[in-house]
Motif scaffolding. Structure first.
Motif, PDB file in Angstrom:
ATOM      1  N   LEU A   1      11.293 -15.180  48.174  1.00 21.30           N
ATOM      2  CA  LEU A   1      10.828 -13.809  47.977  1.00 21.30           C
ATOM      3  C   LEU A   1      11.687 -12.818  48.744  1.00 21.30           C
ATOM      4  O   LEU A   1      12.060 -13.058  49.895  1.00 21.30           O
ATOM      5  CB  LEU A   1       9.375 -13.672  48.440  1.00 21.30           C
ATOM      6  CG  LEU A   1       8.344 -14.560  47.753  1.00 21.30           C
ATOM      7  CD1 LEU A   1       6.978 -14.351  48.382  1.00 21.30           C
ATOM      8  CD2 LEU A   1       8.285 -14.283  46.258  1.00 21.30           C
TER       9      LEU A   1
ATOM     10  N   LEU B   1       2.499 -10.869  53.447  1.00 23.07           N
ATOM     11  CA  LEU B   1       3.874 -11.334  53.231  1.00 23.07           C
ATOM     12  C   LEU B   1       4.890 -10.458  53.974  1.00 23.07           C
ATOM     13  O   LEU B   1       5.662 -10.951  54.778  1.00 23.07           O
ATOM     14  CB  LEU B   1       4.211 -11.319  51.737  1.00 23.07           C
ATOM     15  CG  LEU B   1       3.499 -12.321  50.843  1.00 23.07           C
ATOM     16  CD1 LEU B   1       3.825 -12.050  49.378  1.00 23.07           C
ATOM     17  CD2 LEU B   1       3.872 -13.750  51.222  1.00 23.07           C
TER      18      LEU B   1
ATOM     19  N   TRP C   1       3.163  -6.064  51.176  1.00 26.54           N
ATOM     20  CA  TRP C   1       2.982  -7.023  50.099  1.00 26.54           C
ATOM     21  C   TRP C   1       2.117  -8.168  50.604  1.00 26.54           C
ATOM     22  O   TRP C   1       2.310  -8.668  51.722  1.00 26.54           O
ATOM     23  CB  TRP C   1       4.322  -7.586  49.624  1.00 26.54           C
ATOM     24  CG  TRP C   1       5.095  -6.662  48.734  1.00 26.54           C
ATOM     25  CD1 TRP C   1       6.109  -5.827  49.090  1.00 26.54           C
ATOM     26  CD2 TRP C   1       4.908  -6.498  47.316  1.00 26.54           C
ATOM     27  NE1 TRP C   1       6.572  -5.137  47.984  1.00 26.54           N
ATOM     28  CE2 TRP C   1       5.865  -5.533  46.880  1.00 26.54           C
ATOM     29  CE3 TRP C   1       4.043  -7.064  46.370  1.00 26.54           C
ATOM     30  CZ2 TRP C   1       5.969  -5.127  45.558  1.00 26.54           C
ATOM     31  CZ3 TRP C   1       4.156  -6.660  45.047  1.00 26.54           C
ATOM     32  CH2 TRP C   1       5.107  -5.708  44.652  1.00 26.54           C
ATOM     33  N   TYR C   2       1.165  -8.562  49.730  1.00 24.30           N
ATOM     34  CA  TYR C   2       0.276  -9.682  50.027  1.00 24.30           C
ATOM     35  C   TYR C   2       0.299 -10.647  48.857  1.00 24.30           C
ATOM     36  O   TYR C   2       0.519 -10.269  47.710  1.00 24.30           O
ATOM     37  CB  TYR C   2      -1.170  -9.196  50.222  1.00 24.30           C
ATOM     38  CG  TYR C   2      -1.387  -8.368  51.454  1.00 24.30           C
ATOM     39  CD1 TYR C   2      -1.141  -6.995  51.452  1.00 24.30           C
ATOM     40  CD2 TYR C   2      -1.856  -8.955  52.629  1.00 24.30           C
ATOM     41  CE1 TYR C   2      -1.340  -6.234  52.590  1.00 24.30           C
ATOM     42  CE2 TYR C   2      -2.071  -8.188  53.770  1.00 24.30           C
ATOM     43  CZ  TYR C   2      -1.800  -6.833  53.736  1.00 24.30           C
ATOM     44  OH  TYR C   2      -2.004  -6.086  54.863  1.00 24.30           O
ATOM     45  N   ARG C   3      -0.021 -11.891  49.162  1.00 27.67           N
ATOM     46  CA  ARG C   3      -0.213 -12.924  48.147  1.00 27.67           C
ATOM     47  C   ARG C   3      -1.682 -13.330  48.173  1.00 27.67           C
ATOM     48  O   ARG C   3      -2.252 -13.523  49.254  1.00 27.67           O
ATOM     49  CB  ARG C   3       0.671 -14.134  48.464  1.00 27.67           C
ATOM     50  CG  ARG C   3       0.348 -15.353  47.632  1.00 27.67           C
ATOM     51  CD  ARG C   3       1.060 -16.585  48.120  1.00 27.67           C
ATOM     52  NE  ARG C   3       0.546 -17.763  47.412  1.00 27.67           N
ATOM     53  CZ  ARG C   3       1.317 -18.647  46.811  1.00 27.67           C
ATOM     54  NH1 ARG C   3       2.638 -18.525  46.830  1.00 27.67           N
ATOM     55  NH2 ARG C   3       0.776 -19.672  46.195  1.00 27.67           N
TER      56      ARG C   3
ATOM     57  N   LEU D   1       9.336  -6.724  44.401  1.00 25.00           N
ATOM     58  CA  LEU D   1       9.259  -8.059  44.978  1.00 25.00           C
ATOM     59  C   LEU D   1      10.052  -8.975  44.044  1.00 25.00           C
ATOM     60  O   LEU D   1       9.631  -9.244  42.923  1.00 25.00           O
ATOM     61  CB  LEU D   1       7.806  -8.525  45.100  1.00 25.00           C
ATOM     62  CG  LEU D   1       7.598  -9.865  45.792  1.00 25.00           C
ATOM     63  CD1 LEU D   1       8.032  -9.785  47.260  1.00 25.00           C
ATOM     64  CD2 LEU D   1       6.146 -10.305  45.704  1.00 25.00           C
TER      65      LEU D   1
ATOM     66  N   THR E   1      -1.585 -14.182  42.703  1.00 25.86           N
ATOM     67  CA  THR E   1      -1.587 -12.739  42.452  1.00 25.86           C
ATOM     68  C   THR E   1      -0.914 -12.065  43.636  1.00 25.86           C
ATOM     69  O   THR E   1      -1.231 -12.358  44.795  1.00 25.86           O
ATOM     70  CB  THR E   1      -3.013 -12.214  42.274  1.00 25.86           C
ATOM     71  OG1 THR E   1      -3.579 -12.793  41.100  1.00 25.86           O
ATOM     72  CG2 THR E   1      -3.017 -10.698  42.126  1.00 25.86           C
ATOM     73  N   TYR E   2       0.013 -11.177  43.347  1.00 18.83           N
ATOM     74  CA  TYR E   2       0.742 -10.460  44.392  1.00 18.83           C
ATOM     75  C   TYR E   2       0.254  -9.018  44.421  1.00 18.83           C
ATOM     76  O   TYR E   2       0.269  -8.312  43.413  1.00 18.83           O
ATOM     77  CB  TYR E   2       2.247 -10.548  44.142  1.00 18.83           C
ATOM     78  CG  TYR E   2       2.759 -11.955  44.354  1.00 18.83           C
ATOM     79  CD1 TYR E   2       2.701 -12.894  43.332  1.00 18.83           C
ATOM     80  CD2 TYR E   2       3.240 -12.358  45.600  1.00 18.83           C
ATOM     81  CE1 TYR E   2       3.125 -14.202  43.527  1.00 18.83           C
ATOM     82  CE2 TYR E   2       3.668 -13.660  45.811  1.00 18.83           C
ATOM     83  CZ  TYR E   2       3.613 -14.582  44.768  1.00 18.83           C
ATOM     84  OH  TYR E   2       4.022 -15.876  44.988  1.00 18.83           O
TER      85      TYR E   2
ATOM     86  N   GLY F   1      -2.536  -5.461  41.443  1.00 22.31           N
ATOM     87  CA  GLY F   1      -1.905  -6.762  41.528  1.00 22.31           C
ATOM     88  C   GLY F   1      -1.169  -7.207  40.278  1.00 22.31           C
ATOM     89  O   GLY F   1      -1.391  -6.695  39.180  1.00 22.31           O
TER      90      GLY F   1
ATOM     91  N   GLN G   1       0.915  -1.200  40.013  1.00 25.78           N
ATOM     92  CA  GLN G   1       1.724  -2.414  39.954  1.00 25.78           C
ATOM     93  C   GLN G   1       1.954  -2.827  38.505  1.00 25.78           C
ATOM     94  O   GLN G   1       1.079  -2.684  37.660  1.00 25.78           O
ATOM     95  CB  GLN G   1       1.046  -3.565  40.699  1.00 25.78           C
ATOM     96  CG  GLN G   1       0.993  -3.344  42.193  1.00 25.78           C
ATOM     97  CD  GLN G   1       0.498  -4.572  42.931  1.00 25.78           C
ATOM     98  OE1 GLN G   1      -0.581  -4.556  43.531  1.00 25.78           O
ATOM     99  NE2 GLN G   1       1.301  -5.639  42.885  1.00 25.78           N
TER     100      GLN G   1
ATOM    101  N   CYS H   1       0.208  -5.160  46.273  1.00 22.12           N
ATOM    102  CA  CYS H   1       0.966  -4.168  47.017  1.00 22.12           C
ATOM    103  C   CYS H   1      -0.028  -3.181  47.618  1.00 22.12           C
ATOM    104  O   CYS H   1      -1.041  -2.851  46.988  1.00 22.12           O
ATOM    105  CB  CYS H   1       1.911  -3.465  46.046  1.00 22.12           C
ATOM    106  SG  CYS H   1       2.692  -1.979  46.644  1.00 22.12           S
TER     107      CYS H   1
ATOM    108  N   ASP I   1       4.503 -20.952  43.675  1.00 24.07           N
ATOM    109  CA  ASP I   1       4.567 -19.494  43.843  1.00 24.07           C
ATOM    110  C   ASP I   1       3.543 -18.783  42.961  1.00 24.07           C
ATOM    111  O   ASP I   1       3.379 -17.561  43.049  1.00 24.07           O
ATOM    112  CB  ASP I   1       5.968 -18.976  43.507  1.00 24.07           C
ATOM    113  CG  ASP I   1       7.021 -19.471  44.481  1.00 24.07           C
ATOM    114  OD1 ASP I   1       8.137 -19.792  44.037  1.00 24.07           O
ATOM    115  OD2 ASP I   1       6.712 -19.555  45.689  1.00 24.07           O
TER     116      ASP I   1
END
Lengths: 112, 110
Positions: free
Chosen positions: B62, B47, B35-37, B73, B85-86, B103, B6, B88, B82
């Motif tokens: 998003l 997500l 995808w997660y938050r 994303l 941490t995003y 992340g 990422q 994958c 928003d």
């Protein structure tokens, strides 16, 4: 709806002590997972259970054991804790082996 | 070896400043990209799931897209809430494992 519940949330151990992390889900999911999260390493799979009665090793299983007690509960045991096991542990579940994961809030473990 | 990378590691945006996060992957037999938050002190929250190249999913500000080698994303006109941490993750082959990236930490400044 509680989702995935982990206990304890925080724990401090001395090297060599043992402990069990408990996880329960109330979503009737078949698959359950244990991950650890370390800075710069991302989430790494320790063990998983694709369905009740089965368990399999993940990426980093050494030093851990698991028990899938029933469909709801999946526990992670550290038999002899080491400082390298200091981490945040997450339990997750999913309806099927493929599909989105639902995570608990984490258990923060420090081994001195 | 299956890998998920990422970028960037961290991103600071002004409120309203749109941008994109990248997730590149090298896996055999992609079954799904997720995808997660993750908020500080919390577990990741799901997500999106993308299954095939060309697929897109949207939720509020998003939008997730997928090609054969990477996913983006896109965050349109972000707000301070928003900030998170995003993460994958990919699922590949016949196994049950999900491979996570490390992340992107997003901070949106008011």
């Amino acid at each position: 709806n509680a989702g995935v519940t982990q206990t304890p949330k925080f724990q401090v151990l001395k090297t060599g002590q043992s402990m069990t992390l408990q996880c329960a889900q109330d979503m009737n999911h078949n698959s359950m997972y244990w991950y650890r999260q370390d800075p710069g390493m991302g989430l790494r799979l320790i063990y998983y259970s694709a369905s009740e009665g089965t368990t399999d090793k993940g990426e980093v299983p050494n030093g851990y054991n698991v028990s899938r007690l029933n469909k709801r509960e999946f526990s992670l045991r550290l038999e002899s804790a080491a400082p390298s096991q200091t981490s945040v542990y997450f339990c997750a579940s999913s309806r099927l082996a493929s599909g989105e994961l639902f995570f608990g809030e984490g258990s923060r473990l420090t081994v001195l | 070896e299956d890998q998920v990378t990422q970028s960037p590691e961290a991103l600071r945006l002004q409120e309203g400043e749109s941008s994109s996060l990248n997730c590149s992957y090298t896996v055999s037999g992609l079954r799904g990209l997720f995808w997660y938050r993750q908020d500080p002190g919390k577990g990741p929250e799901f997500l999106f799931t993308l299954y095939s190249a060309g697929e897109e999913k949207e939720k509020e500000r998003l939008k997730a897209t997928l090609t054969k080698k990477e996913s983006f994303l896109h965050i349109t006109a972000p707000k301070p809430e928003d900030s998170a941490t995003y993460l994958c993750a990919v699922q590949a082959g016949t196994g049950n494992q999900f491979y996570f990236g490390t992340g992107t930490s997003l901070t949106v400044i008011p």
